[in-house]
Design an enzyme around this catalytic site. Structure first.
Site, PDB file in Angstrom:
ATOM      1  N   GLU A 246       0.869  -1.171   0.000  1.00  0.00           N
ATOM      2  CA  GLU A 246       0.000   0.000   0.000  1.00  0.00           C
ATOM      3  C   GLU A 246       0.912   1.230   0.000  1.00  0.00           C
ATOM      4  O   GLU A 246       1.814   1.314   0.834  1.00  0.00           O
ATOM      5  CB  GLU A 246      -0.886   0.009   1.259  1.00  0.00           C
ATOM      6  CG  GLU A 246      -1.833   1.186   1.229  1.00  0.00           C
ATOM      7  CD  GLU A 246      -2.726   1.320   2.463  1.00  0.00           C
ATOM      8  OE1 GLU A 246      -2.725   0.432   3.335  1.00  0.00           O
ATOM      9  OE2 GLU A 246      -3.414   2.355   2.529  1.00  0.00           O
TER      10      GLU A 246
ATOM     11  N   ARG B 163       5.629 -13.270   9.058  1.00  0.00           N
ATOM     12  CA  ARG B 163       6.247 -11.991   8.769  1.00  0.00           C
ATOM     13  C   ARG B 163       7.570 -11.883   9.519  1.00  0.00           C
ATOM     14  O   ARG B 163       7.815 -12.599  10.487  1.00  0.00           O
ATOM     15  CB  ARG B 163       5.321 -10.838   9.122  1.00  0.00           C
ATOM     16  CG  ARG B 163       4.947 -10.730  10.586  1.00  0.00           C
ATOM     17  CD  ARG B 163       3.756  -9.807  10.792  1.00  0.00           C
ATOM     18  NE  ARG B 163       4.082  -8.414  10.552  1.00  0.00           N
ATOM     19  CZ  ARG B 163       3.531  -7.670   9.586  1.00  0.00           C
ATOM     20  NH1 ARG B 163       2.642  -8.177   8.776  1.00  0.00           N
ATOM     21  NH2 ARG B 163       3.863  -6.420   9.455  1.00  0.00           N
TER      22      ARG B 163
ATOM     23  N   LYS C 211       4.444   0.482   9.452  1.00  0.00           N
ATOM     24  CA  LYS C 211       4.593   1.767   8.766  1.00  0.00           C
ATOM     25  C   LYS C 211       3.970   2.891   9.567  1.00  0.00           C
ATOM     26  O   LYS C 211       4.479   4.007   9.587  1.00  0.00           O
ATOM     27  CB  LYS C 211       3.933   1.690   7.381  1.00  0.00           C
ATOM     28  CG  LYS C 211       4.825   1.059   6.342  1.00  0.00           C
ATOM     29  CD  LYS C 211       4.181   1.117   4.971  1.00  0.00           C
ATOM     30  CE  LYS C 211       3.090   0.091   4.864  1.00  0.00           C
ATOM     31  NZ  LYS C 211       2.603  -0.101   3.487  1.00  0.00           N
TER      32      LYS C 211
HETATM   33  P1  ATP Z   1       2.967  -2.514   7.907  1.00  0.00           P
HETATM   34  O1  ATP Z   1       2.237  -3.352   8.893  1.00  0.00           O
HETATM   35  O2  ATP Z   1       4.414  -2.361   8.162  1.00  0.00           O
HETATM   36  O3  ATP Z   1       2.316  -1.218   7.640  1.00  0.00           O
HETATM   37  P2  ATP Z   1       1.696  -3.688   5.735  1.00  0.00           P
HETATM   38  O4  ATP Z   1       1.505  -5.148   5.700  1.00  0.00           O
HETATM   39  O5  ATP Z   1       0.532  -2.865   6.080  1.00  0.00           O
HETATM   40  O6  ATP Z   1       2.966  -3.362   6.597  1.00  0.00           O
HETATM   41  P3  ATP Z   1       1.792  -3.464   2.935  1.00  0.00           P
HETATM   42  O7  ATP Z   1       2.171  -2.302   2.129  1.00  0.00           O
HETATM   43  O8  ATP Z   1       0.375  -3.895   2.936  1.00  0.00           O
HETATM   44  O9  ATP Z   1       2.271  -3.147   4.390  1.00  0.00           O
HETATM   45  O10 ATP Z   1       2.737  -4.690   2.636  1.00  0.00           O
HETATM   46  C1  ATP Z   1       3.068  -5.123   1.348  1.00  0.00           C
HETATM   47  C2  ATP Z   1       3.505  -6.538   1.405  1.00  0.00           C
HETATM   48  O11 ATP Z   1       4.612  -6.685   2.282  1.00  0.00           O
HETATM   49  C3  ATP Z   1       2.394  -7.418   1.949  1.00  0.00           C
HETATM   50  O12 ATP Z   1       2.283  -8.550   1.121  1.00  0.00           O
HETATM   51  C4  ATP Z   1       2.863  -7.793   3.320  1.00  0.00           C
HETATM   52  O13 ATP Z   1       2.455  -9.062   3.662  1.00  0.00           O
HETATM   53  C5  ATP Z   1       4.379  -7.723   3.200  1.00  0.00           C
HETATM   54  N1  ATP Z   1       4.976  -7.409   4.490  1.00  0.00           N
HETATM   55  C6  ATP Z   1       4.751  -6.325   5.254  1.00  0.00           C
HETATM   56  N2  ATP Z   1       5.417  -6.399   6.407  1.00  0.00           N
HETATM   57  C7  ATP Z   1       6.097  -7.569   6.389  1.00  0.00           C
HETATM   58  C8  ATP Z   1       6.984  -8.236   7.291  1.00  0.00           C
HETATM   59  N3  ATP Z   1       7.303  -7.705   8.478  1.00  0.00           N
HETATM   60  N4  ATP Z   1       7.507  -9.422   6.917  1.00  0.00           N
HETATM   61  C9  ATP Z   1       7.198  -9.957   5.729  1.00  0.00           C
HETATM   62  N5  ATP Z   1       6.373  -9.392   4.835  1.00  0.00           N
HETATM   63  C10 ATP Z   1       5.826  -8.212   5.151  1.00  0.00           C
HETATM   64 MG    MG Z   2      -1.142  -3.989   4.765  1.00  0.00          MG
END
Ligand code: ATP
Ligand code: MG
Length: 572
Positions: free
Chosen positions: A38, A263, A273
């Site tokens: 995102e 994760r 984020k």
């Molecule tokens: P955050 O919780 O840090 O805001 P998010 O999952 O909301 O992260 P996205 O932009 O939706 O952020 O993530 C994009 C991709 O990265 C998704 O497929 C998510 O599963 C993966 N991702 C995010 N954080 C991790 C992590 N700590 N380890 C592995 N993959 C991750």
């Molecule tokens: Mg997300």
């Protein structure tokens, strides 16, 4: 990047699933993954894990990987983030299939599908507000209650949904919900919201829409539109999978296969984020690219290489159960990479002046130093030596403890690549602090060996005072002082664990003269001090700024701490 050969491929449960799918012909042999961020912040090391996995699978299996922006939340998203994400993925060494994709490009299709669900009696417009909806939702142990609007006629739903789209209603007054099952033990299945009213400008679609699809309604269908074969996501989406499958089935469209993995969690770090944004907004750090941030930007500015990041992701592997990786694993991946490629240099972080009393005022020696013992191809360089040099304050003790093999009154030590010197006097100021040392050198030991075979136990680094270039040096420690930043007393949050000493600034640091020509981003090993890179933001012609990327594994400080006064192991 080249696709890796079969034998060198990492093994894990996801690769086993894909091998099995290929054997059974499940996706007709296709492997098509995607990385779906995102655009609401900069990417962090957790995203790097997902990037390496998704793009890595495509490379290994001769498939494709899409970059797709999951941009369904106009109030939090921004073009700035889109660009930074593209840059960071490329910097890591990956290239996506075709153009980047955007969930927002699917808004018309998602709208049509919503209409299809309404017509099939599978979705309805609900007038409950957020608070009422929460009350109706039930809990993990109690079933939910049906919305009083659940049985609206198809005609009324179509009319209301069209008017939602046309902008007739204020934000939050109505939603479109799936008609699934308010008694489902899975809360995600209790008539989830598909669309909300939000009069907000979207970074790509502008003011074209005032209703926006929810993430859960968008994600699976976007995968379906792109004909993703293996939709890889983190474990918290496991209980969303039945809902994604429900949409696919009700709409009768192509079904991607969702696979969940754990994760990345790291000690001394946070991966959200939202929280990283708080650190930036509240100025606990200088920005998203602050070298203490575990964003890709921050790590990059700190001196991390794409190779080290990819090697880290390979080392930690992919698993089905959550765990926390020790920060040392990340640091070691960088050490191993830089050890091979970083040119060596000498820099004296906390200088103490040494006057070599039997060395002539105007004399200068050009001594030969090895650029990298791990890489003979980059040869040697000349290091100037003169009557006044700097050594580290730590490398001198007036009262050396047992086992201190460096400089002390009457003691002899080797200057790296230069001569043996013996300390004859420690000059002090009125307060009794040592301000300067007087030493003699033995001209017969040029290059660091005595012809009479006499040994010294310590070797220290140095820089000629009059030849030195000067630099600002930034030393970093973990941003948080506890391995788990959330380990706080009740009523406090992670901010209580911010490490007040995470940044130490050293100014006017004497460094070897050739470093004056170093370019932003260049990487060096400062002997005995760690790996450093020229800061890409604050360095300018005439202003050298070095970031310490990582200390050396066997740094003297750590050894001394560990040994607590015990005699030190002899250093080669
Ligand atoms: P955050 O919780 O840090 O805001 P998010 O999952 O909301 O992260 P996205 O932009 O939706 O952020 O993530 C994009 C991709 O990265 C998704 O497929 C998510 O599963 C993966 N991702 C995010 N954080 C991790 C992590 N700590 N380890 C592995 N993959 C991750
Ligand atoms: Mg997300």
């Amino acid at each position: 990047m080249e696709s890796t050969n079969e034998a060198a491929r990492p093994r894990d449960f996801i690769r086993e699933i894909i091998d099995e799918d290929n054997r059974t012909g499940k996706h007709a042999g296709r492997v098509h993954t995607r990385f779906p961020p995102e655009p609401n912040g900069y990417l962090h090391i957790g995203h790097a894990k997902s990037i390496c996995l998704n793009f890595g699978l495509a490379l290994e299996f001769g498939g494709k990987c899409n970059l797709r922006f999951d941009d369904t939340n106009p109030t939090k998203e921004d073009e700035e983030y889109v660009q930074s994400i593209e840059e960071d993925v490329r910097w890591l060494g990956f290239e996506w299939n075709e153009q980047p994709f955007y969930a927002s490009d699917y808004f018309p299709q998602l709208y049509d599908w919503a209409v299809q669900l309404i017509k099939a009696g599978k979705a309805y417009v609900c007038d409950l507000n957020a608070e009422e909806m929460r009350e109706h939702r039930g809990t993990l142990t109690a079933p939910g209650k049906n919305s009083p609007f659940r049985d609206r006629s198809v005609e009324e739903n179509l009319d209301l949904f069209a008017r939602m789209k046309a902008g007739e209603f204020p934000d939050g007054t109505r939603t479109l919900r799936a008609k699934v099952d308010m008694a489902s033990p899975n809360l995600n299945m209790r008539d989830p919201v598909l669309y909300r009213i939000l009069h907000a400008t979207h970074h790509r679609t502008g003011d074209q829409w005032c209703i926006y699809p929810m993430y859960d309604y968008t994600h699976g269908q976007s995968d379906s539109i792109e004909r993703i074969t293996h939709s890889i996501c983190t474990l918290e989406f496991e209980n969303h999978r039945p809902l994604y499958d429900w949409f696919i089935k009700e709409l009768g469209i192509y079904a991607p296969q969702q696979i969940e993995f754990a994760r990345l969690n790291l000690t001394y770090a946070m991966m959200s984020k939202r929280r990283l944004l708080e650190l930036v907004r509240e100025k606990h750090v200088s920005g998203w690219d602050d070298p203490r941030m575990l964003t890709i930007r921050g790590l990059r500015r700190r001196g991390y290489t794409p190779e080290a990041m990819r090697s880290f992701c390979e080392r930690i592997g992919v698993a089905k159960f959550n765990s926390t990786i020790d920060m040392l694993v990340l640091e070691n991946a960088l050490r191993d990479d830089l050890n091979k490629r970083a040119q060596r240099a000498m820099a004296v972080l906390r200088p103490l002046k040494v006057v070599i009393t039997n060395y002539l005022e105007d004399q200068v020696d050009e001594l030969e130093a090895i650029n990298n013992p791990e890489d003979p191809t980059i040869g040697t360089r000349k290091v100037p030596f003169a009557r006044e040099i700097y050594i580290e304050q730590d490398d001198f003790r007036e009262d050396p403890p047992k086992g201190f093999y460096r400089l002390a009154p009457g003691k002899e030590v080797r200057l790296r690549y230069a001569y043996f010197i013996t300390c004859t006097e420690a000059v002090k100021d009125a307060a009794g602090n040592v301000t300067e040392l007087r030493c003699t050198y033995d001209p017969a030991t040029r290059g660091g060996n005595a012809p009479d075979g006499r040994k010294v136990q310590g070797t220290i680094h140095w820089v000629s005072a009059k030849h030195a270039a000067r630099a600002e040096v930034r030393l970093y420690d973990h941003l948080f002082s506890k391995p788990d930043p959330d380990d706080v007393p009740a009523g406090q949050d992670y901010r209580a664990n911010l490490n007040p000493n995470s940044l130490e600034l050293l100014s006017n640091v004497p460094v070897e003269p050739f470093l004056a020509n170093a370019k932003p981003g260049d990487r060096f090993q400062f002997e005995r001090q760690g790996y450093f890179c020229v800061d890409t933001k604050d360095s300018a012609p005439g202003k050298l700024v070095f970031n310490r990327s990582v200390s050396l594994k066997d740094s003297w400080a750590k050894q001394e701490k560990a040994q607590q006064g015990k005699p030190q192991a002899k250093k080669k």
